[in-house]
Design a protein around this motif. Structure first.
Motif, mmCIF file in Angstrom:
data_model
loop_
_atom_site.group_PDB
_atom_site.id
_atom_site.type_symbol
_atom_site.label_atom_id
_atom_site.label_comp_id
_atom_site.label_asym_id
_atom_site.label_seq_id
_atom_site.Cartn_x
_atom_site.Cartn_y
_atom_site.Cartn_z
ATOM 1 N N UNK A 117 0.827 -1.195 0.000
ATOM 2 C CA UNK A 117 0.000 0.000 0.000
ATOM 3 C C UNK A 117 0.870 1.256 0.000
ATOM 4 N N UNK A 118 2.007 1.216 0.669
ATOM 5 C CA UNK A 118 2.922 2.357 0.629
ATOM 6 C C UNK A 118 3.368 2.632 -0.805
ATOM 7 N N UNK A 119 3.642 1.587 -1.557
ATOM 8 C CA UNK A 119 4.037 1.764 -2.954
ATOM 9 C C UNK A 119 2.902 2.372 -3.774
ATOM 10 N N UNK A 120 1.672 1.956 -3.484
ATOM 11 C CA UNK A 120 0.526 2.535 -4.183
ATOM 12 C C UNK A 120 0.395 4.025 -3.876
ATOM 13 N N UNK A 121 0.549 4.383 -2.609
ATOM 14 C CA UNK A 121 0.433 5.794 -2.236
ATOM 15 C C UNK A 121 1.536 6.626 -2.868
ATOM 16 N N UNK A 122 2.726 6.023 -3.003
ATOM 17 C CA UNK A 122 3.835 6.756 -3.608
ATOM 18 C C UNK A 122 3.522 7.157 -5.045
ATOM 19 N N UNK A 123 2.724 6.350 -5.738
ATOM 20 C CA UNK A 123 2.391 6.642 -7.117
ATOM 21 C C UNK A 123 1.067 7.355 -7.302
ATOM 22 N N UNK A 124 0.419 7.733 -6.183
ATOM 23 C CA UNK A 124 -0.893 8.361 -6.270
ATOM 24 C C UNK A 124 -0.767 9.807 -6.744
ATOM 25 N N UNK A 168 7.849 3.619 8.646
ATOM 26 C CA UNK A 168 8.981 4.038 7.819
ATOM 27 C C UNK A 168 8.664 3.899 6.335
ATOM 28 N N UNK A 169 7.966 2.813 5.972
ATOM 29 C CA UNK A 169 7.627 2.601 4.563
ATOM 30 C C UNK A 169 6.730 3.718 4.046
ATOM 31 N N UNK A 170 5.745 4.123 4.845
ATOM 32 C CA UNK A 170 4.855 5.200 4.422
ATOM 33 C C UNK A 170 5.569 6.551 4.406
ATOM 34 N N UNK A 171 6.523 6.736 5.301
ATOM 35 C CA UNK A 171 7.317 7.965 5.288
ATOM 36 C C UNK A 171 8.112 8.063 3.986
ATOM 37 N N UNK A 172 8.756 6.961 3.614
ATOM 38 C CA UNK A 172 9.524 6.943 2.374
ATOM 39 C C UNK A 172 8.627 7.106 1.157
ATOM 40 N N UNK A 173 7.350 6.706 1.280
ATOM 41 C CA UNK A 173 6.405 6.841 0.171
ATOM 42 C C UNK A 173 5.845 8.249 0.055
ATOM 43 N N UNK A 174 6.174 9.109 1.009
ATOM 44 C CA UNK A 174 5.730 10.494 0.937
ATOM 45 C C UNK A 174 4.399 10.777 1.588
ATOM 46 N N UNK A 179 -2.483 13.452 2.168
ATOM 47 C CA UNK A 179 -2.788 12.022 2.128
ATOM 48 C C UNK A 179 -2.044 11.337 3.269
ATOM 49 N N UNK A 180 -2.780 10.614 4.085
ATOM 50 C CA UNK A 180 -2.180 9.909 5.207
ATOM 51 C C UNK A 180 -2.407 8.418 5.121
ATOM 52 N N UNK A 181 -1.755 7.699 6.017
ATOM 53 C CA UNK A 181 -1.881 6.242 6.068
ATOM 54 C C UNK A 181 -2.106 5.808 7.504
ATOM 55 N N UNK A 182 -2.985 4.825 7.681
ATOM 56 C CA UNK A 182 -3.276 4.262 8.999
ATOM 57 C C UNK A 182 -2.596 2.904 9.117
ATOM 58 N N UNK A 183 -1.861 2.716 10.208
ATOM 59 C CA UNK A 183 -1.076 1.504 10.406
ATOM 60 C C UNK A 183 -1.458 0.877 11.745
ATOM 61 N N UNK A 184 -1.607 -0.437 11.739
ATOM 62 C CA UNK A 184 -1.900 -1.171 12.974
ATOM 63 C C UNK A 184 -0.850 -2.239 13.195
ATOM 64 N N UNK A 185 -0.618 -2.576 14.446
ATOM 65 C CA UNK A 185 0.282 -3.684 14.763
ATOM 66 C C UNK A 185 -0.330 -4.988 14.266
ATOM 67 N N UNK A 186 0.500 -5.835 13.687
ATOM 68 C CA UNK A 186 0.032 -7.107 13.149
ATOM 69 C C UNK A 186 -0.392 -8.018 14.299
#
Length: 289
Positions: free
Chosen positions: A51-58, A90-96, A66-73
């Motif tokens: 999903x981080x990769x998808x957001x990076x290309x949005x 970190x992945x979402x941070x790198x995705x912008x 645009x934000x992302x919600x993350x939960x502990x597995x």
């Protein structure tokens, strides 16, 4: 459509297929006469990295963060679980991603003081671990923590203080409710047979209008504690639960809420106004002012 921000979510470190029971995959039920719904989806998602990769290309819309919600597995435990959560941030941070939300579910009802105290202690340890592993990064986006609409209002000041002390940037009240009997009174009589069947068979979380007053009460309490602390930096209070129209937005703003988030109410508004739902919402807000 004109939204002020967009939140993608919620994802976990690894792919999750979601829940299935009674031969129903991703159980969900709308209560149309109640502007409410139940779901027992089980966090189906392809994983943080995908999903981080998808957001990076949005394609971004100016003025719409645009934000992302993350939960502990839930299938991981201990340090492995927290490390995986931080990797997701970190992945979402790198995705912008412009902001991040940590989707928590406790503390809950406050019916058992000993249990509530234990949950607060565990929440505090998780928050501290996120601070150590992520919040101290100089390049990170703002991070808010989402808690349940079943949170005991009495613990809100303590929770806000802890979030401020650990360096978080806001709190979101809140997540769906599992207090089924308490919410049942706000469910229309025509919807109650389905409501009773769903909550008995699947459980899951209740969303929409039944959470309206509690989400406002909790968000207002958080805003009051923020003002008492006067942190000298941005700390946003987000309200989620029972948002349907301009009146709900206005009540939120008057209570000190910074951001208003909707889901169940959004689809109700979309069914009535289509792609002009935000245009109508903002027109109503301007007329009210």
């Amino acid at each position: 459509q004109g939204a002020g921000f967009f939140l993608a979510g919620t994802t976990t470190a690894r792919r999750r297929a979601g829940n299935e029971k009674a031969e129903i995959h991703w159980p969900f039920a709308p209560y149309p006469s109640s502007v409410a719904a139940s779901n027992w989806l089980g966090l189906p998602n392809p994983g943080d990295p995908v999903v981080a990769q998808r957001l990076a290309g949005l394609e971004r819309i100016p003025g719409c963060p645009v934000g992302a919600s993350v939960a502990a597995d839930p299938e991981l435990a201990g340090e492995e679980r927290m490390t995986a959560l931080i990797r997701g941030l970190e992945a979402y941070t790198e995705a912008g991603a412009d902001f991040l939300e940590v989707n928590e579910s406790c503390p809950n009802t406050g019916e058992d003081p000993a249990e509530e105290s234990r949950e607060l202690e565990e929440l505090g340890r998780r928050l501290e671990r996120i601070r150590q592993g992520f919040l101290e990064r100089p390049d990170r986006p703002p991070v808010v923590v989402k808690l349940s609409c079943d949170t005991d209002p009495a613990v809100v000041p303590e929770v806000v203080d802890r979030l401020l002390d650990e360096g978080f940037d806001g709190v979101n009240f809140g997540n769906t409710s599992t207090a089924y009997e308490r919410r049942r009174g706000a469910v229309a009589a025509s919807d109650r047979p389905l409501y009773d069947y769903f909550t008995t068979t699947f459980g899951g979380g209740v969303s929409g209008r039944p959470l309206k007053e509690d989400s406002l009460r909790l968000a207002a309490a958080a805003a009051e504690q923020r003002e008492r602390r006067a942190p000298g930096r941005e700390f946003h209070v987000v309200r989620t639960g029972g948002i349907e129209d301009a009146a709900d937005v206005r009540r939120s703003l008057d209570a000190g809420v910074s951001l208003v988030q909707w889901y169940t109410g959004y689809f109700q508004a979309f069914a009535a106004a289509g792609h002009e739902l935000y245009l109508e919402l903002y027109d109503e807000l301007l007329l009210a002012d």
